[in-house]
Every structure is written in C-alpha cells, then in structure tokens.
Design a protein around this motif. Structure first.
Motif, PDB file in Angstrom:
ATOM      1  N   LEU A  41      21.232  65.928   9.445  1.00 52.67           N
ATOM      2  CA  LEU A  41      19.812  65.856   9.766  1.00 52.67           C
ATOM      3  C   LEU A  41      19.681  65.875  11.282  1.00 52.67           C
ATOM      4  O   LEU A  41      20.580  65.441  11.996  1.00 52.67           O
ATOM      5  CB  LEU A  41      19.236  64.556   9.196  1.00 52.67           C
ATOM      6  CG  LEU A  41      17.735  64.343   9.205  1.00 52.67           C
ATOM      7  CD1 LEU A  41      17.031  65.430   8.388  1.00 52.67           C
ATOM      8  CD2 LEU A  41      17.392  62.985   8.617  1.00 52.67           C
ATOM      9  N   ALA A  42      18.556  66.388  11.777  1.00 48.26           N
ATOM     10  CA  ALA A  42      18.308  66.416  13.223  1.00 48.26           C
ATOM     11  C   ALA A  42      18.462  65.011  13.787  1.00 48.26           C
ATOM     12  O   ALA A  42      18.138  64.039  13.104  1.00 48.26           O
ATOM     13  CB  ALA A  42      16.900  66.947  13.504  1.00 48.26           C
ATOM     14  N   PRO A  43      19.014  64.878  14.957  1.00 48.89           N
ATOM     15  CA  PRO A  43      19.358  65.897  15.951  1.00 48.89           C
ATOM     16  C   PRO A  43      20.823  66.336  15.917  1.00 48.89           C
ATOM     17  O   PRO A  43      21.307  66.956  16.851  1.00 48.89           O
ATOM     18  CB  PRO A  43      19.064  65.182  17.266  1.00 48.89           C
ATOM     19  CG  PRO A  43      19.493  63.769  17.011  1.00 48.89           C
ATOM     20  CD  PRO A  43      19.103  63.523  15.551  1.00 48.89           C
ATOM     21  N   MET A  44      21.552  66.056  14.825  1.00 48.45           N
ATOM     22  CA  MET A  44      22.986  66.341  14.816  1.00 48.45           C
ATOM     23  C   MET A  44      23.316  67.830  14.935  1.00 48.45           C
ATOM     24  O   MET A  44      24.177  68.199  15.741  1.00 48.45           O
ATOM     25  CB  MET A  44      23.643  65.680  13.614  1.00 48.45           C
ATOM     26  CG  MET A  44      23.593  64.149  13.716  1.00 48.45           C
ATOM     27  SD  MET A  44      24.027  63.313  12.205  1.00 48.45           S
ATOM     28  CE  MET A  44      25.780  63.129  12.453  1.00 48.45           C
ATOM     29  N   ILE A  58      26.328  62.522  27.743  1.00 44.64           N
ATOM     30  CA  ILE A  58      25.094  62.210  27.014  1.00 44.64           C
ATOM     31  C   ILE A  58      23.852  62.604  27.814  1.00 44.64           C
ATOM     32  O   ILE A  58      22.891  63.118  27.243  1.00 44.64           O
ATOM     33  CB  ILE A  58      25.055  60.721  26.603  1.00 44.64           C
ATOM     34  CG1 ILE A  58      26.087  60.469  25.503  1.00 44.64           C
ATOM     35  CG2 ILE A  58      23.669  60.306  26.125  1.00 44.64           C
ATOM     36  CD1 ILE A  58      26.156  59.046  25.013  1.00 44.64           C
ATOM     37  N   ALA A  59      23.864  62.416  29.118  1.00 36.28           N
ATOM     38  CA  ALA A  59      22.704  62.784  29.940  1.00 36.28           C
ATOM     39  C   ALA A  59      22.434  64.273  29.856  1.00 36.28           C
ATOM     40  O   ALA A  59      21.278  64.706  29.749  1.00 36.28           O
ATOM     41  CB  ALA A  59      22.924  62.349  31.386  1.00 36.28           C
ATOM     42  N   ALA A  60      23.481  65.091  29.898  1.00 35.86           N
ATOM     43  CA  ALA A  60      23.307  66.543  29.818  1.00 35.86           C
ATOM     44  C   ALA A  60      22.835  66.962  28.433  1.00 35.86           C
ATOM     45  O   ALA A  60      21.992  67.858  28.301  1.00 35.86           O
ATOM     46  CB  ALA A  60      24.612  67.245  30.179  1.00 35.86           C
ATOM     47  N   GLY A  76      15.196  55.076  24.617  1.00 36.05           N
ATOM     48  CA  GLY A  76      16.085  54.889  23.474  1.00 36.05           C
ATOM     49  C   GLY A  76      16.867  56.126  23.079  1.00 36.05           C
ATOM     50  O   GLY A  76      17.753  56.057  22.227  1.00 36.05           O
ATOM     51  N   ASN A  77      16.563  57.275  23.698  1.00 37.44           N
ATOM     52  CA  ASN A  77      17.228  58.520  23.316  1.00 37.44           C
ATOM     53  C   ASN A  77      18.736  58.462  23.494  1.00 37.44           C
ATOM     54  O   ASN A  77      19.481  58.927  22.647  1.00 37.44           O
ATOM     55  CB  ASN A  77      16.671  59.708  24.103  1.00 37.44           C
ATOM     56  CG  ASN A  77      15.331  60.158  23.589  1.00 37.44           C
ATOM     57  OD1 ASN A  77      14.894  59.766  22.510  1.00 37.44           O
ATOM     58  ND2 ASN A  77      14.643  60.969  24.362  1.00 37.44           N
ATOM     59  N   ARG A  78      19.188  57.908  24.601  1.00 36.97           N
ATOM     60  CA  ARG A  78      20.637  57.910  24.857  1.00 36.97           C
ATOM     61  C   ARG A  78      21.379  57.055  23.835  1.00 36.97           C
ATOM     62  O   ARG A  78      22.466  57.412  23.392  1.00 36.97           O
ATOM     63  CB  ARG A  78      20.942  57.469  26.275  1.00 36.97           C
ATOM     64  CG  ARG A  78      20.537  58.546  27.246  1.00 36.97           C
ATOM     65  CD  ARG A  78      21.183  58.448  28.559  1.00 36.97           C
ATOM     66  NE  ARG A  78      20.554  59.455  29.419  1.00 36.97           N
ATOM     67  CZ  ARG A  78      20.682  59.491  30.693  1.00 36.97           C
ATOM     68  NH1 ARG A  78      21.403  58.580  31.307  1.00 36.97           N
ATOM     69  NH2 ARG A  78      20.103  60.433  31.403  1.00 36.97           N
ATOM     70  N   ALA A  79      20.789  55.930  23.450  1.00 35.18           N
ATOM     71  CA  ALA A  79      21.428  55.094  22.427  1.00 35.18           C
ATOM     72  C   ALA A  79      21.488  55.846  21.101  1.00 35.18           C
ATOM     73  O   ALA A  79      22.511  55.820  20.407  1.00 35.18           O
ATOM     74  CB  ALA A  79      20.678  53.778  22.273  1.00 35.18           C
ATOM     75  N   LEU A  80      20.407  56.532  20.746  1.00 31.98           N
ATOM     76  CA  LEU A  80      20.368  57.321  19.517  1.00 31.98           C
ATOM     77  C   LEU A  80      21.410  58.436  19.577  1.00 31.98           C
ATOM     78  O   LEU A  80      22.157  58.653  18.619  1.00 31.98           O
ATOM     79  CB  LEU A  80      18.978  57.917  19.299  1.00 31.98           C
ATOM     80  CG  LEU A  80      18.910  58.895  18.147  1.00 31.98           C
ATOM     81  CD1 LEU A  80      18.534  58.179  16.870  1.00 31.98           C
ATOM     82  CD2 LEU A  80      17.939  60.011  18.437  1.00 31.98           C
ATOM     83  N   ARG A  84      24.641  59.160  17.136  1.00 29.60           N
ATOM     84  CA  ARG A  84      24.850  60.425  16.425  1.00 29.60           C
ATOM     85  C   ARG A  84      26.173  61.073  16.829  1.00 29.60           C
ATOM     86  O   ARG A  84      26.868  61.642  15.990  1.00 29.60           O
ATOM     87  CB  ARG A  84      23.716  61.416  16.685  1.00 29.60           C
ATOM     88  CG  ARG A  84      22.316  60.971  16.228  1.00 29.60           C
ATOM     89  CD  ARG A  84      22.182  60.720  14.727  1.00 29.60           C
ATOM     90  NE  ARG A  84      22.560  59.401  14.297  1.00 29.60           N
ATOM     91  CZ  ARG A  84      21.811  58.293  14.344  1.00 29.60           C
ATOM     92  NH1 ARG A  84      20.605  58.320  14.822  1.00 29.60           N
ATOM     93  NH2 ARG A  84      22.278  57.143  13.904  1.00 29.60           N
ATOM     94  N   LEU A  85      26.541  60.989  18.113  1.00 27.84           N
ATOM     95  CA  LEU A  85      27.816  61.547  18.568  1.00 27.84           C
ATOM     96  C   LEU A  85      28.986  60.822  17.906  1.00 27.84           C
ATOM     97  O   LEU A  85      29.967  61.451  17.492  1.00 27.84           O
ATOM     98  CB  LEU A  85      27.922  61.476  20.094  1.00 27.84           C
ATOM     99  CG  LEU A  85      27.119  62.536  20.837  1.00 27.84           C
ATOM    100  CD1 LEU A  85      26.894  62.121  22.285  1.00 27.84           C
ATOM    101  CD2 LEU A  85      27.821  63.891  20.760  1.00 27.84           C
ATOM    102  N   GLU A  86      28.889  59.513  17.794  1.00 28.17           N
ATOM    103  CA  GLU A  86      29.946  58.750  17.120  1.00 28.17           C
ATOM    104  C   GLU A  86      30.052  59.163  15.655  1.00 28.17           C
ATOM    105  O   GLU A  86      31.156  59.276  15.105  1.00 28.17           O
ATOM    106  CB  GLU A  86      29.709  57.243  17.248  1.00 28.17           C
ATOM    107  CG  GLU A  86      29.991  56.693  18.625  1.00 28.17           C
ATOM    108  CD  GLU A  86      31.445  56.801  19.060  1.00 28.17           C
ATOM    109  OE1 GLU A  86      32.352  56.790  18.200  1.00 28.17           O
ATOM    110  OE2 GLU A  86      31.673  56.897  20.275  1.00 28.17           O
TER     111      GLU A  86
END
Length: 97
Positions: A41-44, A58-60, A76-80, A84-86
């Motif tokens: 599911l988005a944003p993956m 993550i910033a890029a 909260g975007n970076r935590a999300l 998702r990256l993990e």
C-alpha cells in the motif's frame, strides 16, 4: 563529519528485479530474486520507485515524494517513511547502509 553523523542511505533492488502491478489501491510486487509476491500500500511502491534511481536517505526520499506524488510536508513524514523502509527491509526489497 564523522561516519555516525552521515545520513543513512537506503538502497533499492537492482533494475528489473521487481515487477509491479497496480491492483487499486494496492500494488502487487513480484520479486524475481526470491520468487515471492508482496502486496503493498502507498507509500511503499512510491518509495521503491524513488530508490530505483539510486541510493537515498530519508530526507531525499521525502523530498522526492513531495515533488512527484504531492506528499504534504509534515513533521511526521520522516517517522512514517522510516517505518515503511524498515518494513520493506524485512521483506528483502531494500537494504540500509
């Protein structure tokens, strides 16, 4: 700058390894290397698309998603994205480092 202070880079799979098929609102991802199919599911899927261009921190990734997909700037975007990256890492679709 010490190694500990450097941004953590994420690496996506090699070109051609994944086959993505939209099944709204989901995306089926077939991993040719493992023979597994994952349903994301988005944003993956969008994260995978960003990493397809090359390693990124993550910033890029956040900046690219804001530009290309209208992700609204939010603290909260970076935590999300980190979560998702993990999850993508556990699936074997991305690597950190």
């Amino acid at each position: 700058m010490t190694d500990a202070a450097l941004p953590q880079l994420w690496h996506g799979p090699l070109p051609g390894r994944l086959r993505l098929e939209p099944v709204d609102p989901l995306v089926a991802v077939y991993d040719r290397a493992s023979g597994q199919t994952h349903v994301l599911l988005a944003p993956m899927p969008q994260i995978l698309a960003v990493l397809e261009a090359g390693p990124a921190d993550i910033a890029a990734i956040e900046a690219q998603l804001e530009r290309e997909h209208g992700l609204a700037p939010d603290p909260g975007n970076r935590a999300l994205l980190a979560e998702r990256l993990e999850e993508l890492k556990v699936l074997g679709l991305v690597e950190r480092g």
